[in-house]
Enzyme design. Structure first.
Site, PDB file in Angstrom:
ATOM      1  CB  THR A 152      37.929  40.044  35.701  1.00 41.01           C
ATOM      2  OG1 THR A 152      37.877  38.673  36.064  1.00 41.01           O
ATOM      3  CG2 THR A 152      39.094  40.721  36.391  1.00 41.01           C
ATOM      4  N   GLY A 191      38.266  37.024  27.581  1.00 40.23           N
ATOM      5  CA  GLY A 191      38.777  36.498  26.310  1.00 40.23           C
ATOM      6  C   GLY A 191      37.722  36.614  25.222  1.00 40.23           C
ATOM      7  CD  GLU A 435      36.994  30.388  35.467  1.00 39.36           C
ATOM      8  OE1 GLU A 435      36.052  30.864  36.131  1.00 39.36           O
ATOM      9  OE2 GLU A 435      37.201  30.689  34.291  1.00 39.36           O
TER      10      GLU A 435
HETATM   11  C1  LIG Z   1      35.419  23.597  23.208  1.00 35.94           C
HETATM   12  C2  LIG Z   1      35.312  23.306  24.642  1.00 35.94           C
HETATM   13  C3  LIG Z   1      35.849  24.382  25.505  1.00 35.94           C
HETATM   14  C4  LIG Z   1      36.398  23.819  26.783  1.00 35.94           C
HETATM   15  C5  LIG Z   1      37.188  24.846  27.448  1.00 35.94           C
HETATM   16  C6  LIG Z   1      38.061  24.299  28.485  1.00 35.94           C
HETATM   17  C7  LIG Z   1      39.003  25.310  28.914  1.00 35.94           C
HETATM   18  C8  LIG Z   1      38.299  26.473  29.464  1.00 35.94           C
HETATM   19  C9  LIG Z   1      39.170  27.633  29.398  1.00 35.94           C
HETATM   20  C10 LIG Z   1      38.468  28.766  29.981  1.00 35.94           C
HETATM   21  C11 LIG Z   1      39.352  29.943  29.940  1.00 35.94           C
HETATM   22  C12 LIG Z   1      38.963  30.782  31.044  1.00 35.94           C
HETATM   23  C13 LIG Z   1      39.611  32.122  30.991  1.00 35.94           C
HETATM   24  C14 LIG Z   1      39.399  32.816  32.258  1.00 35.94           C
HETATM   25  C15 LIG Z   1      38.194  33.149  32.714  1.00 35.94           C
HETATM   26  C16 LIG Z   1      38.040  33.790  34.041  1.00 35.94           C
HETATM   27  O1  LIG Z   1      38.989  33.968  34.771  1.00 35.94           O
HETATM   28  S1  LIG Z   1      36.474  34.258  34.498  1.00 35.94           S
HETATM   29  C17 LIG Z   1      36.642  35.024  36.067  1.00 35.94           C
HETATM   30  C18 LIG Z   1      36.920  34.050  37.159  1.00 35.94           C
HETATM   31  N1  LIG Z   1      36.984  34.700  38.424  1.00 35.94           N
HETATM   32  C19 LIG Z   1      37.184  34.076  39.550  1.00 35.94           C
HETATM   33  O2  LIG Z   1      37.343  32.870  39.584  1.00 35.94           O
HETATM   34  C20 LIG Z   1      37.124  34.908  40.792  1.00 35.94           C
HETATM   35  C21 LIG Z   1      37.554  34.170  42.020  1.00 35.94           C
HETATM   36  N2  LIG Z   1      36.778  34.607  43.156  1.00 35.94           N
HETATM   37  C22 LIG Z   1      35.750  33.879  43.681  1.00 35.94           C
HETATM   38  O3  LIG Z   1      35.434  32.805  43.206  1.00 35.94           O
HETATM   39  C23 LIG Z   1      35.007  34.445  44.864  1.00 35.94           C
HETATM   40  O4  LIG Z   1      34.893  35.771  44.889  1.00 35.94           O
HETATM   41  C24 LIG Z   1      35.558  33.956  46.183  1.00 35.94           C
HETATM   42  C25 LIG Z   1      37.061  34.062  46.286  1.00 35.94           C
HETATM   43  C26 LIG Z   1      35.122  32.508  46.286  1.00 35.94           C
HETATM   44  C27 LIG Z   1      34.962  34.761  47.337  1.00 35.94           C
HETATM   45  O5  LIG Z   1      33.625  34.957  47.109  1.00 35.94           O
HETATM   46  P1  LIG Z   1      32.665  35.644  48.180  1.00 35.94           P
HETATM   47  O6  LIG Z   1      31.367  35.860  47.548  1.00 35.94           O
HETATM   48  O7  LIG Z   1      33.354  36.809  48.777  1.00 35.94           O
HETATM   49  O8  LIG Z   1      32.506  34.483  49.187  1.00 35.94           O
HETATM   50  P2  LIG Z   1      33.099  34.248  50.608  1.00 35.94           P
HETATM   51  O9  LIG Z   1      32.564  35.276  51.545  1.00 35.94           O
HETATM   52  O10 LIG Z   1      34.580  34.087  50.561  1.00 35.94           O
HETATM   53  O11 LIG Z   1      32.415  32.874  50.944  1.00 35.94           O
HETATM   54  C28 LIG Z   1      31.060  32.752  51.358  1.00 35.94           C
HETATM   55  C29 LIG Z   1      30.654  31.306  51.298  1.00 35.94           C
HETATM   56  O12 LIG Z   1      30.400  30.932  49.941  1.00 35.94           O
HETATM   57  C30 LIG Z   1      31.150  29.802  49.626  1.00 35.94           C
HETATM   58  N3  LIG Z   1      31.450  29.825  48.189  1.00 35.94           N
HETATM   59  C31 LIG Z   1      32.227  30.695  47.531  1.00 35.94           C
HETATM   60  N4  LIG Z   1      32.258  30.390  46.218  1.00 35.94           N
HETATM   61  C32 LIG Z   1      31.468  29.316  46.051  1.00 35.94           C
HETATM   62  C33 LIG Z   1      31.124  28.531  44.907  1.00 35.94           C
HETATM   63  N5  LIG Z   1      31.589  28.800  43.700  1.00 35.94           N
HETATM   64  N6  LIG Z   1      30.286  27.490  45.102  1.00 35.94           N
HETATM   65  C34 LIG Z   1      29.823  27.194  46.349  1.00 35.94           C
HETATM   66  N7  LIG Z   1      30.130  27.904  47.461  1.00 35.94           N
HETATM   67  C35 LIG Z   1      30.951  28.950  47.302  1.00 35.94           C
HETATM   68  C36 LIG Z   1      32.381  29.905  50.475  1.00 35.94           C
HETATM   69  O13 LIG Z   1      33.036  28.685  50.593  1.00 35.94           O
HETATM   70  C37 LIG Z   1      31.770  30.396  51.762  1.00 35.94           C
HETATM   71  O14 LIG Z   1      31.177  29.298  52.423  1.00 35.94           O
HETATM   72  P3  LIG Z   1      31.176  29.269  54.002  1.00 35.94           P
HETATM   73  O15 LIG Z   1      32.583  29.108  54.431  1.00 35.94           O
HETATM   74  O16 LIG Z   1      30.333  28.075  54.311  1.00 35.94           O
HETATM   75  O17 LIG Z   1      30.611  30.567  54.485  1.00 35.94           O
HETATM   76  C1  LIG Z   2      44.915  35.055  30.531  1.00 37.17           C
HETATM   77  C2  LIG Z   2      43.777  35.504  31.377  1.00 37.17           C
HETATM   78  C3  LIG Z   2      42.485  35.348  30.905  1.00 37.17           C
HETATM   79  C4  LIG Z   2      41.405  35.802  31.657  1.00 37.17           C
HETATM   80  N1  LIG Z   2      40.150  35.679  31.144  1.00 37.17           N
HETATM   81  C5  LIG Z   2      39.106  36.178  31.828  1.00 37.17           C
HETATM   82  C6  LIG Z   2      37.782  36.129  31.276  1.00 37.17           C
HETATM   83  O1  LIG Z   2      37.575  35.601  30.196  1.00 37.17           O
HETATM   84  N2  LIG Z   2      36.781  36.691  31.979  1.00 37.17           N
HETATM   85  C7  LIG Z   2      36.975  37.275  33.184  1.00 37.17           C
HETATM   86  O2  LIG Z   2      36.007  37.765  33.768  1.00 37.17           O
HETATM   87  N3  LIG Z   2      38.202  37.310  33.751  1.00 37.17           N
HETATM   88  C8  LIG Z   2      39.268  36.794  33.097  1.00 37.17           C
HETATM   89  N4  LIG Z   2      40.521  36.842  33.657  1.00 37.17           N
HETATM   90  C9  LIG Z   2      40.709  37.483  34.951  1.00 37.17           C
HETATM   91  C10 LIG Z   2      41.015  36.505  36.069  1.00 37.17           C
HETATM   92  O3  LIG Z   2      39.887  35.766  36.423  1.00 37.17           O
HETATM   93  C11 LIG Z   2      41.563  37.259  37.274  1.00 37.17           C
HETATM   94  O4  LIG Z   2      42.769  37.881  36.880  1.00 37.17           O
HETATM   95  C12 LIG Z   2      41.770  36.342  38.448  1.00 37.17           C
HETATM   96  O5  LIG Z   2      40.543  35.879  38.984  1.00 37.17           O
HETATM   97  C13 LIG Z   2      42.608  37.001  39.559  1.00 37.17           C
HETATM   98  O6  LIG Z   2      42.027  38.188  39.983  1.00 37.17           O
HETATM   99  P1  LIG Z   2      42.834  39.562  40.026  1.00 37.17           P
HETATM  100  O7  LIG Z   2      43.480  39.775  38.717  1.00 37.17           O
HETATM  101  O8  LIG Z   2      41.901  40.577  40.532  1.00 37.17           O
HETATM  102  O9  LIG Z   2      43.981  39.327  41.067  1.00 37.17           O
HETATM  103  P2  LIG Z   2      44.044  39.908  42.549  1.00 37.17           P
HETATM  104  O10 LIG Z   2      42.877  39.414  43.310  1.00 37.17           O
HETATM  105  O11 LIG Z   2      44.285  41.357  42.524  1.00 37.17           O
HETATM  106  O12 LIG Z   2      45.317  39.130  43.056  1.00 37.17           O
HETATM  107  C14 LIG Z   2      46.601  39.714  43.202  1.00 37.17           C
HETATM  108  C15 LIG Z   2      47.329  39.023  44.357  1.00 37.17           C
HETATM  109  O13 LIG Z   2      46.617  39.262  45.562  1.00 37.17           O
HETATM  110  C16 LIG Z   2      46.341  38.057  46.242  1.00 37.17           C
HETATM  111  N5  LIG Z   2      45.022  38.129  46.899  1.00 37.17           N
HETATM  112  C17 LIG Z   2      43.880  38.688  46.437  1.00 37.17           C
HETATM  113  N6  LIG Z   2      42.875  38.523  47.311  1.00 37.17           N
HETATM  114  C18 LIG Z   2      43.382  37.833  48.350  1.00 37.17           C
HETATM  115  C19 LIG Z   2      42.831  37.328  49.557  1.00 37.17           C
HETATM  116  N7  LIG Z   2      41.542  37.479  49.865  1.00 37.17           N
HETATM  117  N8  LIG Z   2      43.647  36.649  50.387  1.00 37.17           N
HETATM  118  C20 LIG Z   2      44.940  36.472  50.092  1.00 37.17           C
HETATM  119  N9  LIG Z   2      45.515  36.906  48.948  1.00 37.17           N
HETATM  120  C21 LIG Z   2      44.736  37.577  48.092  1.00 37.17           C
HETATM  121  C22 LIG Z   2      46.358  36.974  45.176  1.00 37.17           C
HETATM  122  O14 LIG Z   2      46.724  35.730  45.718  1.00 37.17           O
HETATM  123  C23 LIG Z   2      47.404  37.502  44.205  1.00 37.17           C
HETATM  124  O15 LIG Z   2      48.677  37.073  44.621  1.00 37.17           O
HETATM  125  C24 LIG Z   2      41.616  36.392  32.918  1.00 37.17           C
HETATM  126  C25 LIG Z   2      42.925  36.531  33.405  1.00 37.17           C
HETATM  127  C26 LIG Z   2      43.989  36.092  32.646  1.00 37.17           C
HETATM  128  C27 LIG Z   2      45.384  36.273  33.174  1.00 37.17           C
END
Ligand SMILES: CCCCCCCCCCCCC/C=C/C(=O)SCCNC(=O)CCNC(=O)[C@H](O)C(C)(C)COP(=O)(O)OP(=O)(O)OC[C@H]1O[C@@H](n2cnc3c(N)ncnc32)[C@H](O)[C@@H]1OP(=O)(O)O
Ligand SMILES: Cc1cc2nc3c(=O)[nH]c(=O)nc-3n(C[C@H](O)[C@H](O)[C@H](O)COP(=O)(O)OP(=O)(O)OC[C@H]3O[C@@H](n4cnc5c(N)ncnc54)[C@H](O)[C@@H]3O)c2cc1C
Length: 670
Positions: A152, A191, A435
Site C-alpha cells: 500500500t 506492519g 487485506e
Molecule cells: C504466526 C503466524 C502468522 C499468521 C498470521 C495470521 C494473521 C495475518 C495477519 C496479517 C496482517 C495483515 C495486515 C495487512 C496487510 C495488508 O493489508 S497488505 C495489502 C493488501 N491490499 C489489498 O488487499 C488490496 C486490495 N485490492 C486488490 O486486491 C485488487 O487491486 C483488486 C481490488 C482485486 C483489483 O485488482 P485489479 O488488478 O484492478 O483487478 P480487476 O481489474 O478488478 O480484476 C481483473 C480480474 O482479476 C481477478 N482477480 C483480482 N484479484 C485476484 C486474485 N487475488 N486472484 C485471482 N483473480 C483475481 C478479478 O476477479 C478479475 O477477474 P475477471 O472478472 O474474470 O476479469
Molecule cells: C491496521 C492496518 C494494517 C495494514 N497493514 C498493511 C501492510 O502490512 N501492508 C500493506 O501493504 N498495507 C497494509 N494496510 C493497508 C490496507 O491494505 C489498505 O488500507 C486497504 O487495502 C484499503 O485500501 P485504502 O486504504 O487505499 O482504502 P481506499 O481504497 O482509499 O478506500 C476508501 C473507501 O473507498 C471505497 N472504495 C475504494 N475503491 C472502490 C471501488 N473500486 N469501488 C467502490 N468503493 C471503493 C472503499 O470501500 C472505502 O470505503 C494496512 C491497513 C491497516 C488499517
C-alpha cells in the site's frame, strides 16, 4: 482453596448445569483430538514460563516504551518458539495459527513481528522460485532477517494497478532501480516496517526495455544488519498513533534511485532475464496477488478466534454479574438470565462456530486449488478468489459487530481496557479494511457471480459454490418456504440467486437505455454488494450446517443436541434478520415468521444452561484472554481491584499537578 484460586460460585454452578462433554466440542472446533492435544502441548511449553506478564500493563506505557516492550516480548516469544516449541512440533508449524494465537498471551496489542510471519515469509514461499527460497527462507525463518510487506502507498491501497513505486531494470549492472517518484508513491501502512524490519517485500511497477509490465514483488533490504541504520537511498519511519495496532510500528518507506540485484525480483510467476527480456507469467495474470489470497483465507479463522475470545469474556462475566430485580424483593438475577442478553451473546457463540468450521473448509479448498495450480491448472482460482474475498469481508465485518456487541453486553466494565474487549475490537475492526476493504472485496465476488449467472442462463453447469444458480433456471416462481435447515438454506440460496438476477437485469436495462458497460456496472454496485453479501451468507449457512452434520456423526447425544441447537439458532437468527428478503423471494407467510420467532426464543431457553460450557469449550487460556472480566475463575471484582493497584496514577496519594496547576487555580481570584 485460597480466595485467589476460588471459582466464583455462580460460575461453578453454571459448570455443574452443563450437560454435555466439553472436551468433545473442543476437539470438533480444533479439527480433532490430536490437534487439541498438540495445541495444548504448544501452549504448555510456550506459556508456562509466565513471560507474558507485564509489571506495568502496556496501556500505561509511552509510545516508545510500548514499542520497546513489544520488541522485548517478541524476542522472548520467538526464542521460546525456536528453542522449545518447534523442537516438539517441527518447523512446518512456524506460521501455524496455533502459534499466532498462543502469542496473544504476550501482547494485548500486536507483535511487531506479525507481518514478518504473516506476510513476508508467505510471500517468499508463494512468489519465489525454489532457488530464491533456498536463499531467503532459512534466514527469514531463523529471524536472521526480519521482513514486512510493503504494498500500500499513501495514494493507493485498493487499486494495486495504480501503485506508483517503480522498479526499472538496468541490464548494464543487472540491477533494479527502485524509486518513489511522488509523495503519494511512498509506501504507507506496512506492519513492522517503521522501526523493526531490515527487509521487506516491495510491490512496484516493473519497467524493462522501456516498457511497463505492471506490479511485481521484490525483496528489498532497507536497513544495515549490524547498525540497523536505513541504507542510503532509503527513507523509512513510523506513521503515527492509530486506533489499534499501536505496537506494530506500521511504517512509511520511500526510495531514491535505490539499487537491488536482479535476483531480488520474486520470480516464480514472471522473470526478467539478464538482458532485460521480460518473461510473462504463463498461467494466470493475477498470481502475484497470491499472498493476499493466502492471508484472506487465514483471516476467516482469525475472525472466529477473536470473536470466541470476546464471547468467552462476555458470557462468563454475564454469569457472574447480577443486576436489577425481576420482582420486588427477589434476588437479583444473573444478567445471563435476561433473554435480551442471551440474544446478544448466543449468536456470537454460534457465529464463532460457523466461522471456525467455514475457515477449515476454506483452508481445505485453498490447499486443493494450490495443488491444482502446481500441476498447471488454474481453472479453480477464480472461484477461490471469489470465495476468499466474500468470506474475508463478511467474517471480519460480522466479527467486528459482534465483538462490539459483547462489549455492550458487559456494560461499563466492558469499556475498561483491562477487559480486553476494546483491544479486541480495535484489532478486528482493522481486518475489515486491510487485506482488501469490505466493499471492494464483495464487488470482486459480484464479478464472479454475474459471470456464473450468465453461464447458468446459457445452460452451462456452474462451479459447486454457485450450483444453486442452475436450480434458479429450472424452478419457476418463489422458493417454497420450508422450516427445516435444508429448507432455510435453499431459501437463502434463492435470495442470492434472485438478487444476482436483479443485478444482471439492472445492468442490461441500463445498457439498453444507452449507458456503457462500466457506467451500468457502477450504477448497480449498491445492489451488487448486496447480492454478494447474500451469496456469502448462503455459503456460510450451508457450510456450517453441512460441517456440523458431518462432524457430529459419531458424537455423544448431548453434544449432538447442543451443537444442533446452536446451528439452528444461527439459521433462525438470520432468517429473522432477513424477513424482507424471505418475503420477496420465498413463500414464507406472517404465520411462518411468528413460528420462527417462537422457535428462536425457545432455542435461547434451551441453550442457556450450557452457555458457560459452550464458551469453556473454546478452551482459551486466561493468559491468552487477558481479561479482568473473562477469566476462568470469574473473580471479576477482585481482578478489577487488582488492576487498579497497577495504575501508576495511584502510586502517590497526591499528584504533582496539584501543586503545579490545581492549587494556583484554586487560589486565584476571579
Ligand atoms: C504466526 C503466524 C502468522 C499468521 C498470521 C495470521 C494473521 C495475518 C495477519 C496479517 C496482517 C495483515 C495486515 C495487512 C496487510 C495488508 O493489508 S497488505 C495489502 C493488501 N491490499 C489489498 O488487499 C488490496 C486490495 N485490492 C486488490 O486486491 C485488487 O487491486 C483488486 C481490488 C482485486 C483489483 O485488482 P485489479 O488488478 O484492478 O483487478 P480487476 O481489474 O478488478 O480484476 C481483473 C480480474 O482479476 C481477478 N482477480 C483480482 N484479484 C485476484 C486474485 N487475488 N486472484 C485471482 N483473480 C483475481 C478479478 O476477479 C478479475 O477477474 P475477471 O472478472 O474474470 O476479469
Ligand atoms: C491496521 C492496518 C494494517 C495494514 N497493514 C498493511 C501492510 O502490512 N501492508 C500493506 O501493504 N498495507 C497494509 N494496510 C493497508 C490496507 O491494505 C489498505 O488500507 C486497504 O487495502 C484499503 O485500501 P485504502 O486504504 O487505499 O482504502 P481506499 O481504497 O482509499 O478506500 C476508501 C473507501 O473507498 C471505497 N472504495 C475504494 N475503491 C472502490 C471501488 N473500486 N469501488 C467502490 N468503493 C471503493 C472503499 O470501500 C472505502 O470505503 C494496512 C491497513 C491497516 C488499517
Amino acid at each position: 482453596m485460597t480466595s485467589k484460586n476460588k471459582i466464583n460460585e455462580d460460575l461453578a454452578n453454571e459448570r455443574r448445569k452443563c450437560n454435555f462433554n466439553i472436551e468433545e466440542v473442543t476437539y470438533i472446533l480444533d479439527g480433532g483430538k490430536e490437534k487439541t492435544l498438540q495445541r495444548k502441548k504448544i501452549e504448555d511449553v510456550a506459556l508456562n514460563g509466565g513471560a507474558s506478564v507485564d509489571d506495568i500493563p502496556e496501556e500505561y506505557l509511552s509510545a516508545r516504551e510500548r514499542y520497546e516492550n513489544a520488541i522485548r516480548k517478541s524476542c522472548i516469544y520467538t526464542n521460546i518458539v525456536k528453542n522449545e516449541v518447534l523442537e516438539i512440533t517441527g518447523i512446518e508449524n512456524y506460521g501455524s495459527p496455533v502459534l499466532r494465537r498462543t502469542g496473544d498471551a504476550f501482547f494485548k496489542d500486536i507483535s511487531p513481528f506479525m507481518l514478518h510471519l504473516g506476510m513476508f515469509v508467505p510471500s517468499i514461499i508463494g512468489q519465489c522460485t525454489a532457488e530464491q527460497q533456498a536463499t531467503w527462507l532459512p534466514r527469514a525463518l531463523d529471524m536472521k532477517i526480519i521482513g514486512a510487506y510493503a504494498q500500500t502507498e499513501l495514494g493507493h491501497g485498493t487499486f494495486i494497478r495504480g501503485l506508483e513505486t517503480t522498479a526499472t531494470y538496468d541490464p548494464e549492472t543487472e540491477e533494479f532501480v527502485l524509486h518513489s517518484p511522488t509523495i503519494t508513491s511512498y509506501k504507507w501502512w506496512a506492519g513492522g516496517l517503521g522501526r523493526t524490519a531490515n527487509h521487506c517485500t516491495v510491490v512496484a511497477q516493473l519497467y524493462t526495455q522501456g516498457k511497463c509490465h505492471g506490479t511485481h514483488l521484490f525483496i528489498v533490504q532497507i536497513r544495515d544488519l549490524e547498525t540497523h541504520m536505513p541504507l542510503p537511498g532509503v527513507k523509512v519511519g513510523e506513521i503515527g498513533p492509530r486506533m489499534g495496532f499501536n505496537t506494530a510500528d506500521n511504517g512509511f518507506l520511500g526510495f531514491n534511485n535505490y539499487r537491488i540485484p536482479r535476483m531480488n525480483m520474486m520470480m516464480k510467476n514472471a522473470q526478467v532475464l539478464k538482458d532485460g527480456t521480460y518473461v510473462k507469467a504463463a498461467r494466470h495474470g493475477k498470481l502475484t496477488y497470491g499472498t493476499m489470497v493466502f492471508v484472506r483465507v487465514t483471516l476467516v479463522g482469525e475472525a472466529s478466534f477473536n470473536l470466541a475470545k470476546a464471547v468467552t469474556i462476555a458470557v462468563r462475566y454475564s454469569a457472574v454479574r447480577r443486576q436489577s430485580e425481576l420482582r420486588p424483593g427477589s434476588i437479583e438475577p444473573q444478567i445471563l438470565d435476561y433473554p435480551t442478553q442471551q440474544h446478544k451473546l448466543f449468536i456470537c457463540i454460534a457465529t464463532a462456530h460457523a466461522f471456525q468450521l467455514t475457515a477449515s473448509w476454506l483452508w481445505n479448498t485453498f490447499t486443493a486449488v494450490q495443488a491444482e495450480m502446481k500441476k498447471g491448472n488454474v481453472d479453480t482460482l477464480p472461484e477461490l478468489h471469489a470465495l476468499s474475498s466474500c468470506l474475508k469481508a463478511l467474517s471480519t465485518s460480522d466479527a467486528t459487530a459482534y465483538i462490539e456487541q459483547c462489549r455492550f453486553a458487559c456494560g461499563g466494565h466492558g469499556y475498561m481496557l483491562s477487559s480486553n474487549l476494546p483491544f479486541l475490537y480495535a484489532f478486528v475492526v482493522a481486518t475489515r479494511t486491510y487485506e482488501g476493504d469490505y466493499t471492494v472485496l464483495l464487488l470482486q465476488t459480484a464479478r464472479f457471480l454475474v459471470k456464473a449467472w450468465e453461464q447458468a442462463e446459457s445452460g452451462k453447469v456452474v462451479t459447486p459454490t454457485v450450483a444453486y444458480l442452475n436450480r434458479h433456471f429450472t424452478t419457476n416462481g418463489k422458493m417454497i418456504w420450508d422450516n427445516s435447515p435444508e429448507g432455510i438454506i435453499r431459501v437463502f440460496q434463492s435470495v442470492a440467486a434472485g438478487k444476482i438476477s436483479l443485478c444482471v437485469r439492472s445492468i442490461r436495462n441500463r445498457i439498453t437505455s444507452g449507458m456503457d458497460h462500466e457506467d451500468a456496472w457502477l450504477m448497480t454496485t449498491v445492489q451488487l454488494v448486496n447480492a454478494a453479501e447474500a451469496h456469502c451468507r448462503s455459503v456460510i449457512l450451508h457450510t456450517y450446517w453441512n460441517e456440523i452434520v458431518r462432524l457430529t456423526k459419531h458424537s455423544s447425544d448431548n453434544v449432538k443436541t447442543v451443537l444442533n441447537q446452536l446451528v439452528m439458532l444461527y439459521l433462525t437468527y438470520w432468517a429473522l434478520e432477513r424477513t424482507g428478503d424471505l418475503l420477496r423471494y420465498s413463500t414464507i407467510s406472517e404465520n411462518d415468521i411468528d413460528l420462527l420467532q417462537r422457535q428462536y426464543e425457545e432455542l435461547l431457553v434451551k441453550i442457556r444452561p450450557n452457555a458457560v460450557g459452550l464458551v469453556d469449550a473454546f478452551d482459551i487460556r486466561d493468559e491468552i484472554l487477558q481479561s479482568t472480566l473473562g477469566s476462568y475463575d470469574g473473580r471479576v471484582y477482585e481482578r478489577l481491584m487488582e488492576e487498579v493497584q497497577k495504575n501508576p496514577l495511584n502510586k502517590e496519594p497526591v499528584d504533582p499537578s496539584f501543586h503545579k496547576y490545581l492549587k494556583p487555580l484554586m487560589k486565584s481570584k476571579i
